[in-house]
Design a protein around this motif. Structure first.
Motif, PDB file in Angstrom:
ATOM      1  N   LEU A  16      13.288  93.699   6.283  1.00  0.00           N
ATOM      2  CA  LEU A  16      13.032  92.864   7.454  1.00  0.00           C
ATOM      3  C   LEU A  16      11.543  92.785   7.743  1.00  0.00           C
ATOM      4  O   LEU A  16      10.830  93.786   7.658  1.00  0.00           O
ATOM      5  N   ARG A  17      11.092  91.588   8.088  1.00  0.00           N
ATOM      6  CA  ARG A  17       9.713  91.402   8.548  1.00  0.00           C
ATOM      7  C   ARG A  17       9.720  91.512  10.074  1.00  0.00           C
ATOM      8  O   ARG A  17      10.770  91.438  10.720  1.00  0.00           O
ATOM      9  N   ASN A  18       8.536  91.691  10.643  1.00  0.00           N
ATOM     10  CA  ASN A  18       8.439  91.839  12.101  1.00  0.00           C
ATOM     11  C   ASN A  18       8.998  90.628  12.836  1.00  0.00           C
ATOM     12  O   ASN A  18       9.666  90.777  13.858  1.00  0.00           O
ATOM     13  N   ASP A  19       8.732  89.419  12.328  1.00  0.00           N
ATOM     14  CA  ASP A  19       9.245  88.228  13.006  1.00  0.00           C
ATOM     15  C   ASP A  19      10.775  88.173  12.963  1.00  0.00           C
ATOM     16  O   ASP A  19      11.416  87.698  13.896  1.00  0.00           O
ATOM     17  N   GLU A  20      11.378  88.709  11.910  1.00  0.00           N
ATOM     18  CA  GLU A  20      12.835  88.766  11.836  1.00  0.00           C
ATOM     19  C   GLU A  20      13.396  89.774  12.836  1.00  0.00           C
ATOM     20  O   GLU A  20      14.440  89.528  13.453  1.00  0.00           O
ATOM     21  N   ILE A  21      12.699  90.883  13.022  1.00  0.00           N
ATOM     22  CA  ILE A  21      13.133  91.881  14.001  1.00  0.00           C
ATOM     23  C   ILE A  21      13.064  91.302  15.407  1.00  0.00           C
ATOM     24  O   ILE A  21      13.955  91.507  16.221  1.00  0.00           O
ATOM     25  N   ILE A  22      12.016  90.540  15.683  1.00  0.00           N
ATOM     26  CA  ILE A  22      11.884  89.891  16.994  1.00  0.00           C
ATOM     27  C   ILE A  22      13.040  88.918  17.215  1.00  0.00           C
ATOM     28  O   ILE A  22      13.629  88.862  18.301  1.00  0.00           O
ATOM     29  N   LYS A  23      13.428  88.163  16.189  1.00  0.00           N
ATOM     30  CA  LYS A  23      14.549  87.220  16.303  1.00  0.00           C
ATOM     31  C   LYS A  23      15.871  87.957  16.494  1.00  0.00           C
ATOM     32  O   LYS A  23      16.731  87.515  17.252  1.00  0.00           O
ATOM     33  N   ILE A  24      16.029  89.100  15.813  1.00  0.00           N
ATOM     34  CA  ILE A  24      17.250  89.902  15.968  1.00  0.00           C
ATOM     35  C   ILE A  24      17.350  90.427  17.398  1.00  0.00           C
ATOM     36  O   ILE A  24      18.417  90.381  18.010  1.00  0.00           O
ATOM     37  N   LEU A  25      16.241  90.889  17.959  1.00  0.00           N
ATOM     38  CA  LEU A  25      16.250  91.364  19.350  1.00  0.00           C
ATOM     39  C   LEU A  25      16.513  90.215  20.321  1.00  0.00           C
ATOM     40  O   LEU A  25      17.154  90.407  21.359  1.00  0.00           O
ATOM     41  N   ALA A  26      16.058  89.008  19.972  1.00  0.00           N
ATOM     42  CA  ALA A  26      16.295  87.846  20.833  1.00  0.00           C
ATOM     43  C   ALA A  26      17.782  87.474  20.884  1.00  0.00           C
ATOM     44  O   ALA A  26      18.232  86.882  21.863  1.00  0.00           O
ATOM     45  N   LEU A  27      18.542  87.838  19.859  1.00  0.00           N
ATOM     46  CA  LEU A  27      19.983  87.555  19.843  1.00  0.00           C
ATOM     47  C   LEU A  27      20.715  88.249  20.984  1.00  0.00           C
ATOM     48  O   LEU A  27      21.778  87.800  21.409  1.00  0.00           O
ATOM     49  N   VAL A  28      20.159  89.360  21.462  1.00  0.00           N
ATOM     50  CA  VAL A  28      20.761  90.092  22.583  1.00  0.00           C
ATOM     51  C   VAL A  28      19.888  89.975  23.832  1.00  0.00           C
ATOM     52  O   VAL A  28      19.965  90.813  24.730  1.00  0.00           O
ATOM     53  N   ASP A  29      19.074  88.927  23.865  1.00  0.00           N
ATOM     54  CA  ASP A  29      18.203  88.627  25.021  1.00  0.00           C
ATOM     55  C   ASP A  29      17.258  89.774  25.351  1.00  0.00           C
ATOM     56  O   ASP A  29      17.032  90.100  26.519  1.00  0.00           O
ATOM     57  N   PHE A  30      16.718  90.413  24.338  1.00  0.00           N
ATOM     58  CA  PHE A  30      15.740  91.473  24.526  1.00  0.00           C
ATOM     59  C   PHE A  30      14.417  90.954  23.988  1.00  0.00           C
ATOM     60  O   PHE A  30      14.283  90.692  22.793  1.00  0.00           O
ATOM     61  N   LYS A  31      13.454  90.772  24.861  1.00  0.00           N
ATOM     62  CA  LYS A  31      12.160  90.206  24.484  1.00  0.00           C
ATOM     63  C   LYS A  31      11.180  91.302  24.115  1.00  0.00           C
ATOM     64  O   LYS A  31      11.038  92.293  24.838  1.00  0.00           O
TER      65      LYS A  31
END
Length: 81
Positions: A16-31
């Motif tokens: 996983l790249r950092n931008d993918e981790i950010i998108k994964i966290l966005a799936l659960v509304d965690f910014k």
């Protein structure tokens, strides 16, 4: 083993790249910002190091479930059955 270690090992194991981790966290509304995420991956003695809290790791794991399996039909996060 710290939460930071777990997060680092999952990032490497799942490629996983950092931008993918950010998108994964966005799936659960965690910014989380890229700089905040970068602070989690620094060495513990670094001045910009930030410990990974339980809430962030929990949300990442819940987001990872959605990312890998897809959303549940009822829109809720699945518990152990």
């Amino acid at each position: 083993m710290t939460n930071n270690d777990i997060l680092k090992k999952l990032r490497v194991a799942l490629h996983l790249r950092n931008d993918e981790i950010i998108k994964i966290l966005a799936l659960v509304d965690f910014k989380v910002t890229a700089s905040e995420l970068g602070a989690l991956f620094r060495k513990e003695g670094h001045e910009n190091y930030k410990p990974c809290g339980d809430q962030l790791l929990r949300n990442f794991l819940n987001g990872l479930i959605i990312h890998m399996r897809g959303p549940s039909p009822d829109g809720k996060i699945r518990d152990e059955e």
